[in-house]
Design an enzyme around this catalytic site. Sequence first.
Site, short mmCIF file in Angstrom:
data_model
loop_
_atom_site.label_atom_id
_atom_site.label_comp_id
_atom_site.label_asym_id
_atom_site.label_seq_id
_atom_site.Cartn_x
_atom_site.Cartn_y
_atom_site.Cartn_z
N ARG A 1 0.84 -1.21 0.00
CA ARG A 1 0.00 0.00 0.00
C ARG A 1 0.87 1.26 0.00
O ARG A 1 0.57 2.23 -0.66
CB ARG A 1 -0.87 -0.02 1.26
CG ARG A 1 -2.11 0.83 1.19
CD ARG A 1 -2.88 0.84 2.52
NE ARG A 1 -2.91 -0.40 3.25
CZ ARG A 1 -3.82 -1.35 3.10
NH1 ARG A 1 -4.79 -1.21 2.21
NH2 ARG A 1 -3.77 -2.46 3.82
N TYR A 2 1.93 1.24 0.79
CA TYR A 2 2.83 2.40 0.90
C TYR A 2 4.14 2.03 0.22
O TYR A 2 4.54 0.86 0.21
CB TYR A 2 3.11 2.70 2.38
CG TYR A 2 1.88 2.87 3.24
CD1 TYR A 2 1.21 4.09 3.30
CD2 TYR A 2 1.41 1.81 4.00
CE1 TYR A 2 0.10 4.24 4.10
CE2 TYR A 2 0.29 1.96 4.81
CZ TYR A 2 -0.36 3.17 4.86
OH TYR A 2 -1.46 3.33 5.65
N ARG B 1 7.10 -0.11 2.35
CA ARG B 1 6.85 -1.30 3.18
C ARG B 1 5.75 -2.16 2.59
O ARG B 1 4.88 -1.66 1.88
CB ARG B 1 6.49 -0.89 4.61
CG ARG B 1 5.31 0.07 4.73
CD ARG B 1 5.49 0.92 5.99
NE ARG B 1 4.38 1.81 6.26
CZ ARG B 1 4.29 3.05 5.79
NH1 ARG B 1 5.19 3.53 4.94
NH2 ARG B 1 3.27 3.81 6.13
N CYS C 1 -5.64 -17.37 13.47
CA CYS C 1 -5.31 -16.55 14.64
C CYS C 1 -5.51 -17.39 15.90
O CYS C 1 -6.27 -18.37 15.88
CB CYS C 1 -6.23 -15.34 14.74
SG CYS C 1 -6.07 -14.22 13.35
N CYS D 1 -11.14 -11.90 16.94
CA CYS D 1 -11.74 -10.69 17.51
C CYS D 1 -13.03 -10.40 16.73
O CYS D 1 -13.03 -10.46 15.49
CB CYS D 1 -10.75 -9.53 17.37
SG CYS D 1 -9.10 -9.98 17.93
N CYS E 1 -12.77 -7.72 13.94
CA CYS E 1 -11.59 -7.80 13.06
C CYS E 1 -11.85 -7.20 11.69
O CYS E 1 -12.84 -7.52 11.03
CB CYS E 1 -11.18 -9.26 12.90
SG CYS E 1 -9.80 -9.46 11.75
N ARG F 1 -10.21 -7.87 9.14
CA ARG F 1 -10.00 -8.90 8.11
C ARG F 1 -10.90 -10.10 8.37
O ARG F 1 -10.55 -11.23 8.03
CB ARG F 1 -8.53 -9.34 8.08
CG ARG F 1 -7.59 -8.25 7.66
CD ARG F 1 -6.28 -8.79 7.04
NE ARG F 1 -5.50 -7.65 6.59
CZ ARG F 1 -4.43 -7.16 7.22
NH1 ARG F 1 -3.98 -7.76 8.31
NH2 ARG F 1 -3.79 -6.13 6.76
N ASP G 1 -12.76 -0.15 12.21
CA ASP G 1 -12.96 -0.20 10.76
C ASP G 1 -14.39 -0.60 10.43
O ASP G 1 -15.10 -1.20 11.25
CB ASP G 1 -11.98 -1.21 10.15
CG ASP G 1 -10.55 -0.70 10.23
OD1 ASP G 1 -10.31 0.43 9.77
OD2 ASP G 1 -9.68 -1.41 10.78
N ASP H 1 -8.05 4.09 9.18
CA ASP H 1 -7.69 3.49 7.90
C ASP H 1 -8.77 3.89 6.91
O ASP H 1 -9.94 3.51 7.06
CB ASP H 1 -7.63 1.95 8.04
CG ASP H 1 -6.22 1.45 7.93
OD1 ASP H 1 -5.60 1.68 6.87
OD2 ASP H 1 -5.74 0.83 8.89
N LYS I 1 -3.61 4.93 6.24
CA LYS I 1 -3.99 5.50 7.54
C LYS I 1 -3.77 7.00 7.57
O LYS I 1 -2.77 7.47 7.03
CB LYS I 1 -3.09 4.92 8.64
CG LYS I 1 -3.40 3.53 9.05
CD LYS I 1 -2.45 3.13 10.16
CE LYS I 1 -2.45 1.63 10.32
NZ LYS I 1 -2.08 0.91 9.09
S1 SF4 Z 1 -7.76 -8.51 14.81
FE1 SF4 Z 1 -8.19 -10.09 13.27
S2 SF4 Z 1 -6.18 -10.69 12.49
FE2 SF4 Z 1 -5.84 -9.67 14.45
S3 SF4 Z 1 -5.86 -11.32 16.00
FE3 SF4 Z 1 -7.93 -10.48 15.91
S4 SF4 Z 1 -8.97 -11.84 14.44
FE4 SF4 Z 1 -6.78 -12.14 14.12
#
Ligand code: SF4
Length: 350
Positions: free
Chosen positions: A88-89, A92, A101, A105, A108, A110, A271, A308, A315
Amino acid sequence: MTTLRTPAQLCDHGLAPPDQRAALDAVAGRYAVALPQALADLIDPNDPHDPIARQFVPDAAELVTQLEELADPIGDDAHTPVEGIVHRYPDRVLLKLTPICAVYCRFCFRREMVGPEKGKALSAAAFERALDYIRSRPEIWEVILTGGDPLVLSPRRLRDVMKRLAAIDHVKVLRVHTRVPVAEPAKVTADLVRAIKVKGKPTYLALHINHPRELTQAARAACARLADAGIPLLGQSVLLAGVNDTPQLLAELMRALVECRIKPYYLHHGDLAPGTAHLRTDITTGQDLMRALRGRLSGLCQPAYVLDIPGGHGKSPIGPNYLTPAGPNGSAHYMVEDFNGGRRRYPPAG
Ligand code: SF4
C-alpha cells in the site's frame, strides 16, 4: 478447557446465553470463533457487558451488516500484487503467511479473510513468489508479518521466514503483528523469541491489546521475555464501544502497556468491517478521549489516533487539532491549545 471454538462450547462454559444459540451458530457460520483459555478465564460470566466477552464472544448483532460496511474495509485486495503481499505504501509491504489466529476478535477488519474456513496458508511456491516480489523492489525497507497471526506458526517456520527476509539487503526492518502474547502467553517460549530475532536486522513486535485486563501476569511475563531479548514492543489498540471508550479505561490501558515496556503506537478507529457497528464509536468520541489522555498521561502513553481510510487509501491521523491560525492570512501567528484546554497565542504577544 483449551480453546473454545463453537457457540455450543461457549454456552456449556456459561460464556454465551443458551437462548441465543441459533443466532450464534449463524454468526459462527460466517465468521471464525476461537477463545483460548487465557482469555476465557478473564470473562465474568455474570457481567452481560463484560469487555473481554464483547471482544471475543460472538454476538447476534454481527448478523446485521450496515450499508457502509465493507467486506474488505481497508482495501487489502486492491493492493495485492502477488498472493500474500499487500503493498500500500512505497517503503513497506505486509506479508500474510496464514489466515489462522489464536483468538478471533469480533471487530476484526480482516474477518472475511481470517479463520480456518476463510483462506489457506501461503504455499511454499507462493512464499517464493512473495520473496521475489520483495527482492525485486529496492524501495521496500520494511516487511510486516501480519494476520492471521504469524506467531501461531511453529518457531522453525518463523525462523526460516525471518532469515529469508533478513537476507534481502534492502529490507532493513522486520515487524510482526500479533495477539499471541495475550491470547496464548505460554506460546511465547525461548524458542519462539529466538525465531523472530534475526542477526543484523531489528524485529519490532506490535502487540494488539485493547483492555488492561488482557495484561495478566502470564501475558506480562511473555512481554518481558520479548523485551528482555531486546525486541522493541509497540502497542496497537482498537477503540471499541463498551470495551475501552472511557478516559479512565483508556488511561489504564496505555499506562499498563508502558509499564510492560510496550510503547503505545496506534489507537485505531474501528474499521467498517461487516457486522461490527455495535462495537464502533464515533470519531468525536475518539477525539475527546485523545484530549483526555493528553491532559492526564505521560507522553510515553500517547498513541496516534488513526483511521484506515476505506478503499485502501492508508492510515491518517484523526486526533484533535490543537493549532489554529490567528491573525491575517499568511501570518505565522497561531492559537495553540494547552493540555487544560486554555488557548495561548504563538508566538506570544510581545
Ligand atoms: S484482529 Fe483479526 S487478524 Fe488480528 S488477532 Fe484479531 S482476528 Fe486475528
